[in-house]
Design a protein around this motif. Sequence first.
Motif, PDB file in Angstrom:
ATOM      1  N   THR A  71      -5.596 -22.957  47.351  1.00 52.99           N
ATOM      2  CA  THR A  71      -6.047 -22.768  45.975  1.00 52.99           C
ATOM      3  C   THR A  71      -5.112 -21.786  45.269  1.00 52.99           C
ATOM      4  O   THR A  71      -4.368 -21.035  45.908  1.00 52.99           O
ATOM      5  CB  THR A  71      -7.482 -22.222  45.902  1.00 52.99           C
ATOM      6  OG1 THR A  71      -7.548 -20.970  46.607  1.00 52.99           O
ATOM      7  CG2 THR A  71      -8.477 -23.196  46.509  1.00 52.99           C
ATOM      8  N   ILE A  72      -5.181 -21.796  43.952  1.00 56.87           N
ATOM      9  CA  ILE A  72      -4.387 -20.887  43.124  1.00 56.87           C
ATOM     10  C   ILE A  72      -5.325 -20.095  42.219  1.00 56.87           C
ATOM     11  O   ILE A  72      -6.248 -20.657  41.619  1.00 56.87           O
ATOM     12  CB  ILE A  72      -3.364 -21.664  42.277  1.00 56.87           C
ATOM     13  CG1 ILE A  72      -2.315 -22.319  43.171  1.00 56.87           C
ATOM     14  CG2 ILE A  72      -2.679 -20.742  41.276  1.00 56.87           C
ATOM     15  CD1 ILE A  72      -1.331 -23.187  42.416  1.00 56.87           C
ATOM     16  N   GLY A  73      -5.103 -18.803  42.121  1.00 56.31           N
ATOM     17  CA  GLY A  73      -5.872 -17.953  41.215  1.00 56.31           C
ATOM     18  C   GLY A  73      -4.946 -17.242  40.241  1.00 56.31           C
ATOM     19  O   GLY A  73      -3.867 -16.773  40.618  1.00 56.31           O
ATOM     20  N   LEU A  74      -5.353 -17.178  38.980  1.00 59.16           N
ATOM     21  CA  LEU A  74      -4.571 -16.493  37.952  1.00 59.16           C
ATOM     22  C   LEU A  74      -5.458 -15.442  37.298  1.00 59.16           C
ATOM     23  O   LEU A  74      -6.544 -15.764  36.791  1.00 59.16           O
ATOM     24  CB  LEU A  74      -4.074 -17.492  36.908  1.00 59.16           C
ATOM     25  CG  LEU A  74      -2.963 -17.013  35.962  1.00 59.16           C
ATOM     26  CD1 LEU A  74      -1.689 -16.707  36.748  1.00 59.16           C
ATOM     27  CD2 LEU A  74      -2.684 -18.073  34.895  1.00 59.16           C
ATOM     28  N   THR A  75      -5.009 -14.181  37.322  1.00 59.69           N
ATOM     29  CA  THR A  75      -5.802 -13.057  36.823  1.00 59.69           C
ATOM     30  C   THR A  75      -5.047 -12.334  35.718  1.00 59.69           C
ATOM     31  O   THR A  75      -3.846 -12.059  35.861  1.00 59.69           O
ATOM     32  CB  THR A  75      -6.105 -12.063  37.963  1.00 59.69           C
ATOM     33  OG1 THR A  75      -6.751 -12.753  39.032  1.00 59.69           O
ATOM     34  CG2 THR A  75      -7.006 -10.933  37.483  1.00 59.69           C
ATOM     35  N   TYR A  76      -5.761 -12.005  34.647  1.00 62.15           N
ATOM     36  CA  TYR A  76      -5.175 -11.208  33.555  1.00 62.15           C
ATOM     37  C   TYR A  76      -5.947  -9.905  33.422  1.00 62.15           C
ATOM     38  O   TYR A  76      -7.184  -9.901  33.370  1.00 62.15           O
ATOM     39  CB  TYR A  76      -5.224 -11.966  32.230  1.00 62.15           C
ATOM     40  CG  TYR A  76      -4.679 -11.145  31.080  1.00 62.15           C
ATOM     41  CD1 TYR A  76      -3.307 -10.969  30.921  1.00 62.15           C
ATOM     42  CD2 TYR A  76      -5.537 -10.506  30.184  1.00 62.15           C
ATOM     43  CE1 TYR A  76      -2.799 -10.195  29.891  1.00 62.15           C
ATOM     44  CE2 TYR A  76      -5.037  -9.728  29.141  1.00 62.15           C
ATOM     45  CZ  TYR A  76      -3.665  -9.580  28.999  1.00 62.15           C
ATOM     46  OH  TYR A  76      -3.167  -8.795  27.984  1.00 62.15           O
ATOM     47  N   PHE A  77      -5.220  -8.771  33.344  1.00 66.05           N
ATOM     48  CA  PHE A  77      -5.838  -7.450  33.251  1.00 66.05           C
ATOM     49  C   PHE A  77      -5.935  -7.019  31.785  1.00 66.05           C
ATOM     50  O   PHE A  77      -4.934  -6.730  31.139  1.00 66.05           O
ATOM     51  CB  PHE A  77      -5.031  -6.427  34.059  1.00 66.05           C
ATOM     52  CG  PHE A  77      -5.241  -6.538  35.540  1.00 66.05           C
ATOM     53  CD1 PHE A  77      -6.126  -5.699  36.200  1.00 66.05           C
ATOM     54  CD2 PHE A  77      -4.571  -7.503  36.288  1.00 66.05           C
ATOM     55  CE1 PHE A  77      -6.341  -5.811  37.566  1.00 66.05           C
ATOM     56  CE2 PHE A  77      -4.774  -7.630  37.651  1.00 66.05           C
ATOM     57  CZ  PHE A  77      -5.661  -6.781  38.288  1.00 66.05           C
ATOM     58  N   PHE A  78      -7.169  -6.970  31.265  1.00 69.27           N
ATOM     59  CA  PHE A  78      -7.413  -6.484  29.909  1.00 69.27           C
ATOM     60  C   PHE A  78      -7.229  -4.968  29.824  1.00 69.27           C
ATOM     61  O   PHE A  78      -6.772  -4.432  28.820  1.00 69.27           O
ATOM     62  CB  PHE A  78      -8.823  -6.859  29.452  1.00 69.27           C
ATOM     63  CG  PHE A  78      -9.066  -8.336  29.405  1.00 69.27           C
ATOM     64  CD1 PHE A  78      -8.532  -9.125  28.396  1.00 69.27           C
ATOM     65  CD2 PHE A  78      -9.832  -8.954  30.390  1.00 69.27           C
ATOM     66  CE1 PHE A  78      -8.760 -10.492  28.354  1.00 69.27           C
ATOM     67  CE2 PHE A  78     -10.060 -10.319  30.361  1.00 69.27           C
ATOM     68  CZ  PHE A  78      -9.521 -11.091  29.333  1.00 69.27           C
TER      69      PHE A  78
END
Length: 215
Positions: A71-78
């Motif tokens: 699987t692939i996960g994409l995370t963005y830090f606000f």
Amino acid sequence: MNTKIFAAAAVAALACAGVAQAQDFAPKAKGDIMLNVRITDVAPQGTDPITTLAGAATGLRADASYDVMPTIGLTYFFTDNIAAEVIAGTTNHSVKAKGPGVDLKIKETWVLPPIVSLQYHFAPQSRVSPYVGAGINYMLFYSGEDKNGFALKIKDGFGTALQAGVDVALQGKWSLNLDAKKVFFDTKAVDNINGVKTKVTLDPWVLSAGFGYRF
């Protein structure tokens, strides 16, 4: 559920943390985008009774198998602490009818279960940085193949998810990731040809281990 694999990955994470102590690493920070590539075990938990369309008991229960896939996960830090993650992957599951003296495969189906979660990272400046999260998912069943004379239709739908994990910084912007999600999802499956139906409570554990890179 493949808990032995997950436990082995946890031991490896601790070992990597020890090896990495002498190496430089980049802390998590606002504006970072993290890409995680993982091996994921999706393990449904439910076993629901199969009834006739009128609701009469058949003595059988529906059971879905687990599967292990990338699987692939994409995370963005606000902010340094708050982030949002979306994961994508697809798994293949067998649905069986089980009962006294019965273990019959009734369907093979692929599932696309994207999950979007909001996360809180407790120690973004630390090498070992745990986090928790909560979110929603959508179960999309596709490319199904009926077995043994059945014609089971499984309804797509939304669910919710809880999450806990840890990032272990390696060198630079690389990290080792361990992640556990509990998805809460149930749906309906109907076979009008054979005159049976069942509630399908999947409620899978989604256990992952892999590597991440922050941009």
